[in-house]
Design a protein around this motif. Structure first.
Motif, mmCIF file in Angstrom:
data_model
loop_
_atom_site.group_PDB
_atom_site.id
_atom_site.type_symbol
_atom_site.label_atom_id
_atom_site.label_comp_id
_atom_site.label_asym_id
_atom_site.label_seq_id
_atom_site.Cartn_x
_atom_site.Cartn_y
_atom_site.Cartn_z
ATOM 1 N N LEU A 162 0.843 4.129 -3.110
ATOM 2 C CA LEU A 162 1.176 5.844 -2.214
ATOM 3 C C LEU A 162 1.903 6.571 -2.770
ATOM 4 O O LEU A 162 1.366 7.400 -3.515
ATOM 5 C CB LEU A 162 0.544 5.262 -0.998
ATOM 6 C CG LEU A 162 0.387 6.605 -0.678
ATOM 7 C CD1 LEU A 162 -1.112 6.935 -1.392
ATOM 8 C CD2 LEU A 162 -0.112 6.749 1.098
ATOM 9 N N THR B 185 0.529 8.875 -6.034
ATOM 10 C CA THR B 185 -0.028 9.819 -5.969
ATOM 11 C C THR B 185 1.223 11.048 -5.815
ATOM 12 O O THR B 185 2.467 10.697 -5.491
ATOM 13 C CB THR B 185 -0.462 9.738 -4.539
ATOM 14 O OG1 THR B 185 0.684 9.411 -3.419
ATOM 15 C CG2 THR B 185 -1.596 8.578 -4.190
ATOM 16 N N PHE C 234 1.073 -0.607 0.290
ATOM 17 C CA PHE C 234 0.147 0.046 -0.070
ATOM 18 C C PHE C 234 1.000 1.348 0.078
ATOM 19 O O PHE C 234 0.537 2.382 -0.624
ATOM 20 C CB PHE C 234 -1.010 0.136 1.363
ATOM 21 C CG PHE C 234 -1.820 0.961 1.379
ATOM 22 C CD1 PHE C 234 -2.718 1.373 0.709
ATOM 23 C CD2 PHE C 234 -1.637 1.743 2.456
ATOM 24 C CE1 PHE C 234 -3.269 2.988 0.782
ATOM 25 C CE2 PHE C 234 -2.708 3.441 2.417
ATOM 26 C CZ PHE C 234 -3.168 3.978 1.088
ATOM 27 N N THR C 235 1.419 1.350 0.628
ATOM 28 C CA THR C 235 2.426 2.266 0.829
ATOM 29 C C THR C 235 3.358 2.569 -0.571
ATOM 30 O O THR C 235 3.854 3.618 -0.435
ATOM 31 C CB THR C 235 3.790 2.508 1.834
ATOM 32 O OG1 THR C 235 3.453 1.957 3.194
ATOM 33 C CG2 THR C 235 5.163 3.675 1.717
#
Length: 289
Positions: free
Chosen positions: A60, A64, A56-57
């Motif tokens: 991200l 993003t 997820f990191t």
């Protein structure tokens, strides 16, 4: 073997041994939530959570704008802008260098100084000299055809066919008497043509005005750029009819005869011709009578 088997069973028992995790009300000791756990479940669940958090990191950061806040990490947009600016800077530097060289040549023409503009081509290409005795100089058919084609083109070339002087090849800027001719040794790189004041001065060929200003020594000066590296210079004019950047046709009036500048002794036109950065005698190409 029995000890290894027993040890393996002991490890398995510890991994699969059930534990209960209970959450109690501190005041009443009432059981609120309870979980059945084993060491293996805790290890697997923790590993999956860590892997998921890392994934997820990574997503991200990669997809993003948050990645721009990480030290040392620049955005793709900034990199693209930096690259474009680098290309534009290089192009501007090349254009600036070309413009500076061009202006230096124009400055030499205006000052009549060509000592720094001369190149010893013989010494420049000395290392590439060949011995003709070791080369077969018999012309081939294609070479003969090319020589004939070039000779036909040179027949109508402006400067090649008139270097020895003779016929009129350029439009006369003004009609009058030549009081001082071309003399490269004395750095008089043009001819002085006497004519009545305010007589129209005309362009010798199609071209563009690249300089039309007042100078202290030569008064009102016009410099025209023509094709094939040809420049024509008109000095000591009384007034200017054209400005820098104007496109002029052959015979069009660009100035008038005057007596301006410190280096003048009366109404006349000082006219120069420059071919590829070298002065040539205008009398070889123009009849001023």
């Amino acid at each position: 073997m029995a000890k290894k088997e027993q040890k393996r069973k002991e490890i398995k028992r510890k991994l699969l041994h059930k534990y209960r995790l209970v959450i109690l009300n501190e005041s009443t000791f009432e059981e609120k939530i309870s979980f059945k756990l084993s060491r293996l479940n805790v290890f697997v669940t923790g590993s999956l959570l860590i892997i998921g958090l890392i994934g997820f990191t990574t997503l991200l950061i990669a997809f993003t704008p948050l990645r721009e806040y990480i030290p040392g990490y620049s955005s793709t947009k900034l990199k693209r802008q930096a690259t474009e600016l680098t290309y534009k800077t290089d192009s501007l530097v090349r254009v600036l260098n070309y413009t500076n060289r061009y202006l230096d040549n124009i400055r030499l023409v205006l000052k009549g100084d060509i000592e720094n503009n001369q190149i010893n081509r013989d010494s420049l290409f000395e290392q590439f000299k060949l011995d003709p005795s070791k080369i077969d100089l018999t012309p081939i058919r294609e070479d003969s055809m090319l020589r004939a084609e070039v000779a036909l083109e040179d027949k109508y070339n402006l400067f090649e066919s008139n270097k020895g002087g003779g016929n009129l090849v350029l439009f006369s800027p003004v009609s009058g008497t030549i009081t001082q001719g071309f003399d490269a040794e004395k750095k008089h790189f043009g001819v002085d043509v006497v004519a009545p004041k305010d007589t129209p001065v005309k362009a010798v060929a199609d071209g563009t005005i690249i300089f039309a200003e007042w100078t202290t020594e030569t008064g009102y000066v016009v410099v025209m750029e023509h094709t094939e590296g040809l420049l024509s210079v008109y000095k000591h004019n009384g007034s200017l009819n054209k400005g820098q950047g104007d496109i002029v046709r052959t015979g069009e009036v660009i100035a008038s005869i005057g007596n301006t500048g410190e280096l003048t002794t009366g109404p006349h036109l000082h006219f120069e011709l420059w071919n590829d950065g070298s002065p040539v005698d205008p009398s070889d190409y123009i009849d001023f009578k």
